[in-house]
Design a protein around this motif. Structure first.
Motif, PDB file in Angstrom:
ATOM      1  N   LEU A  71     -49.863  10.252   6.707  1.00 35.38           N
ATOM      2  CA  LEU A  71     -49.751  10.343   5.246  1.00 35.38           C
ATOM      3  C   LEU A  71     -48.349   9.954   4.792  1.00 35.38           C
ATOM      4  O   LEU A  71     -48.178   9.289   3.770  1.00 35.38           O
ATOM      5  CB  LEU A  71     -50.091  11.760   4.766  1.00 35.38           C
ATOM      6  N   TRP A  72     -47.336  10.366   5.558  1.00 34.08           N
ATOM      7  CA  TRP A  72     -45.947  10.061   5.206  1.00 34.08           C
ATOM      8  C   TRP A  72     -45.695   8.557   5.223  1.00 34.08           C
ATOM      9  O   TRP A  72     -45.184   7.984   4.264  1.00 34.08           O
ATOM     10  CB  TRP A  72     -44.998  10.792   6.146  1.00 34.08           C
ATOM     11  N   HIS A  73     -46.072   7.907   6.322  1.00 36.72           N
ATOM     12  CA  HIS A  73     -45.834   6.456   6.442  1.00 36.72           C
ATOM     13  C   HIS A  73     -46.674   5.662   5.443  1.00 36.72           C
ATOM     14  O   HIS A  73     -46.187   4.681   4.876  1.00 36.72           O
ATOM     15  CB  HIS A  73     -46.090   5.978   7.871  1.00 36.72           C
ATOM     16  N   ALA A  74     -47.906   6.076   5.228  1.00 35.21           N
ATOM     17  CA  ALA A  74     -48.752   5.373   4.261  1.00 35.21           C
ATOM     18  C   ALA A  74     -48.206   5.536   2.845  1.00 35.21           C
ATOM     19  O   ALA A  74     -48.276   4.599   2.042  1.00 35.21           O
ATOM     20  CB  ALA A  74     -50.185   5.891   4.348  1.00 35.21           C
ATOM     21  N   SER A  75     -47.641   6.696   2.533  1.00 41.19           N
ATOM     22  CA  SER A  75     -47.038   6.908   1.212  1.00 41.19           C
ATOM     23  C   SER A  75     -45.827   6.004   1.031  1.00 41.19           C
ATOM     24  O   SER A  75     -45.662   5.366  -0.024  1.00 41.19           O
ATOM     25  CB  SER A  75     -46.626   8.369   1.043  1.00 41.19           C
ATOM     26  N   LEU A  76     -44.985   5.932   2.046  1.00 37.01           N
ATOM     27  CA  LEU A  76     -43.817   5.043   1.965  1.00 37.01           C
ATOM     28  C   LEU A  76     -44.239   3.587   1.812  1.00 37.01           C
ATOM     29  O   LEU A  76     -43.655   2.843   1.029  1.00 37.01           O
ATOM     30  CB  LEU A  76     -42.928   5.212   3.200  1.00 37.01           C
ATOM     31  N   ASP A  77     -45.267   3.191   2.562  1.00 35.97           N
ATOM     32  CA  ASP A  77     -45.754   1.814   2.472  1.00 35.97           C
ATOM     33  C   ASP A  77     -46.311   1.508   1.087  1.00 35.97           C
ATOM     34  O   ASP A  77     -46.043   0.450   0.520  1.00 35.97           O
ATOM     35  CB  ASP A  77     -46.837   1.550   3.526  1.00 35.97           C
ATOM     36  N   ALA A  78     -47.101   2.439   0.547  1.00 33.89           N
ATOM     37  CA  ALA A  78     -47.728   2.206  -0.753  1.00 33.89           C
ATOM     38  C   ALA A  78     -46.700   2.105  -1.873  1.00 33.89           C
ATOM     39  O   ALA A  78     -46.912   1.403  -2.854  1.00 33.89           O
ATOM     40  CB  ALA A  78     -48.729   3.312  -1.060  1.00 33.89           C
ATOM     41  N   LEU A  79     -45.579   2.799  -1.729  1.00 37.47           N
ATOM     42  CA  LEU A  79     -44.553   2.815  -2.769  1.00 37.47           C
ATOM     43  C   LEU A  79     -43.384   1.886  -2.458  1.00 37.47           C
ATOM     44  O   LEU A  79     -42.384   1.894  -3.168  1.00 37.47           O
ATOM     45  CB  LEU A  79     -44.043   4.252  -2.966  1.00 37.47           C
ATOM     46  N   SER A  80     -43.517   1.077  -1.440  1.00 34.20           N
ATOM     47  CA  SER A  80     -42.395   0.248  -0.990  1.00 34.20           C
ATOM     48  C   SER A  80     -41.973  -0.814  -2.005  1.00 34.20           C
ATOM     49  O   SER A  80     -40.851  -1.306  -1.944  1.00 34.20           O
ATOM     50  CB  SER A  80     -42.726  -0.424   0.349  1.00 34.20           C
ATOM     51  N   PHE A  81     -42.839  -1.161  -2.948  1.00 32.22           N
ATOM     52  CA  PHE A  81     -42.464  -2.150  -3.961  1.00 32.22           C
ATOM     53  C   PHE A  81     -41.568  -1.541  -5.044  1.00 32.22           C
ATOM     54  O   PHE A  81     -40.949  -2.261  -5.815  1.00 32.22           O
ATOM     55  CB  PHE A  81     -43.718  -2.761  -4.603  1.00 32.22           C
ATOM     56  N   MET A  82     -41.490  -0.222  -5.080  1.00 31.96           N
ATOM     57  CA  MET A  82     -40.677   0.457  -6.092  1.00 31.96           C
ATOM     58  C   MET A  82     -39.350   0.894  -5.472  1.00 31.96           C
ATOM     59  O   MET A  82     -39.293   1.213  -4.284  1.00 31.96           O
ATOM     60  CB  MET A  82     -41.414   1.697  -6.618  1.00 31.96           C
ATOM     61  N   PRO A  83     -38.283   0.946  -6.261  1.00 29.53           N
ATOM     62  CA  PRO A  83     -37.017   1.445  -5.724  1.00 29.53           C
ATOM     63  C   PRO A  83     -37.108   2.948  -5.465  1.00 29.53           C
ATOM     64  O   PRO A  83     -37.646   3.692  -6.291  1.00 29.53           O
ATOM     65  CB  PRO A  83     -36.004   1.138  -6.831  1.00 29.53           C
ATOM     66  N   LEU A  84     -36.638   3.376  -4.305  1.00 29.64           N
ATOM     67  CA  LEU A  84     -36.691   4.795  -3.954  1.00 29.64           C
ATOM     68  C   LEU A  84     -35.451   5.517  -4.465  1.00 29.64           C
ATOM     69  O   LEU A  84     -34.329   5.072  -4.254  1.00 29.64           O
ATOM     70  CB  LEU A  84     -36.776   4.976  -2.440  1.00 29.64           C
ATOM     71  N   ALA A  85     -35.655   6.640  -5.124  1.00 29.92           N
ATOM     72  CA  ALA A  85     -34.544   7.497  -5.535  1.00 29.92           C
ATOM     73  C   ALA A  85     -34.263   8.505  -4.434  1.00 29.92           C
ATOM     74  O   ALA A  85     -33.114   8.849  -4.173  1.00 29.92           O
ATOM     75  CB  ALA A  85     -34.864   8.212  -6.842  1.00 29.92           C
ATOM     76  N   SER A  86     -35.331   8.956  -3.748  1.00 29.41           N
ATOM     77  CA  SER A  86     -35.177   9.954  -2.699  1.00 29.41           C
ATOM     78  C   SER A  86     -36.414   9.952  -1.809  1.00 29.41           C
ATOM     79  O   SER A  86     -37.528   9.814  -2.302  1.00 29.41           O
ATOM     80  CB  SER A  86     -34.996  11.342  -3.329  1.00 29.41           C
ATOM     81  N   ALA A  87     -36.199  10.129  -0.519  1.00 31.75           N
ATOM     82  CA  ALA A  87     -37.293  10.284   0.434  1.00 31.75           C
ATOM     83  C   ALA A  87     -36.842  11.284   1.486  1.00 31.75           C
ATOM     84  O   ALA A  87     -35.881  11.038   2.206  1.00 31.75           O
ATOM     85  CB  ALA A  87     -37.658   8.955   1.080  1.00 31.75           C
ATOM     86  N   ASN A  88     -37.520  12.417   1.550  1.00 38.90           N
ATOM     87  CA  ASN A  88     -37.132  13.491   2.452  1.00 38.90           C
ATOM     88  C   ASN A  88     -38.339  13.885   3.288  1.00 38.90           C
ATOM     89  O   ASN A  88     -39.246  14.561   2.790  1.00 38.90           O
ATOM     90  CB  ASN A  88     -36.607  14.682   1.636  1.00 38.90           C
ATOM     91  N   SER A  89     -38.348  13.483   4.552  1.00 33.60           N
ATOM     92  CA  SER A  89     -39.495  13.770   5.419  1.00 33.60           C
ATOM     93  C   SER A  89     -39.583  15.239   5.773  1.00 33.60           C
ATOM     94  O   SER A  89     -40.657  15.729   6.106  1.00 33.60           O
ATOM     95  CB  SER A  89     -39.419  12.922   6.687  1.00 33.60           C
ATOM     96  N   THR A  90     -38.488  15.977   5.718  1.00 34.93           N
ATOM     97  CA  THR A  90     -38.520  17.408   6.014  1.00 34.93           C
ATOM     98  C   THR A  90     -39.355  18.148   4.982  1.00 34.93           C
ATOM     99  O   THR A  90     -40.141  19.028   5.314  1.00 34.93           O
ATOM    100  CB  THR A  90     -37.092  17.988   6.038  1.00 34.93           C
ATOM    101  N   ASP A  91     -39.183  17.797   3.725  1.00 33.43           N
ATOM    102  CA  ASP A  91     -39.939  18.431   2.650  1.00 33.43           C
ATOM    103  C   ASP A  91     -41.192  17.647   2.281  1.00 33.43           C
ATOM    104  O   ASP A  91     -42.015  18.130   1.508  1.00 33.43           O
ATOM    105  CB  ASP A  91     -39.067  18.572   1.401  1.00 33.43           C
ATOM    106  N   GLY A  92     -41.321  16.420   2.768  1.00 33.98           N
ATOM    107  CA  GLY A  92     -42.471  15.584   2.454  1.00 33.98           C
ATOM    108  C   GLY A  92     -42.445  15.049   1.031  1.00 33.98           C
ATOM    109  O   GLY A  92     -43.486  14.822   0.432  1.00 33.98           O
TER     110      GLY A  92
END
Length: 171
Positions: A71-92
């Motif tokens: 779910l984590w990797h698929a979420s990152l992939d799906a949102l990869s076209f947008m600029p990320l403000a924050s991504a924290n795998s510890t909190d998901g």
């Protein structure tokens, strides 16, 4: 005369210091390196070890991520076209910055995705979409279509399922 004495004294001091200098190792190992379980992986401390040989190899329960790896990797992939403000795998938590579609410069969206557990389940994924429109030069909050968040969740779940199937086929 004073300059010559001063230069001679400095030259002697530098020569004396250099006599005690040891040549550095080509590949030095710090002497204060922590010996034991690593902070990231719980093993050697090597980030790559936290994925146990590959980001998606093995069951999601055995990886170092505290949330479902697929779910984590698929979420990152799906949102990869947008600029990320924050991504924290510890909190998901994945928070994007505002994204403006080049075809519609008067509208922008922002997405928050939350992966809340280790189990591969729809209950462990929540997506929120925020929308703003430009009115009189200012960005104004607008209601985002709930269908957009649902479609994004469906896309993430479909891609996560494909990642899991691919990882199980490798084993």
């Amino acid at each position: 005369m004073k300059k010559q004495i001063l230069l001679t004294a400095v030259a002697v001091a530098v020569a004396a210091c250099s006599a005690n200098v040891e040549q550095a190792d080509v590949n030095p190992t710090p002497h204060d390196t922590y010996k034991g379980e690593g902070l990231i992986s719980g093993k050697s401390g090597n980030l790559l070890d936290s994925f146990e040989g590959g980001a998606l190899v093995g069951d999601a329960q055995s990886t170092a991520l505290p949330v479902n790896v697929y779910l984590w990797h698929a979420s990152l992939d799906a949102l990869s076209f947008m600029p990320l403000a924050s991504a924290n795998s510890t909190d998901g938590v994945i928070i994007t910055d505002w994204y403006t579609n080049p075809n519609n410069r008067n509208e922008r969206v922002k997405v928050n995705a939350f992966v809340t557990g280790k189990a591969f389940s729809t209950r462990n994924l929540k997506v929120s979409v925020f929308k703003q429109e430009k009115q009189n030069g200012d960005w104004v909050d607008m209601a985002a279509d709930n269908q957009t968040a649902t479609q994004l969740e469906d896309t993430i779940l479909t891609n996560a399922r494909a990642l899991k199937i691919k990882a199980q086929a490798v084993q």
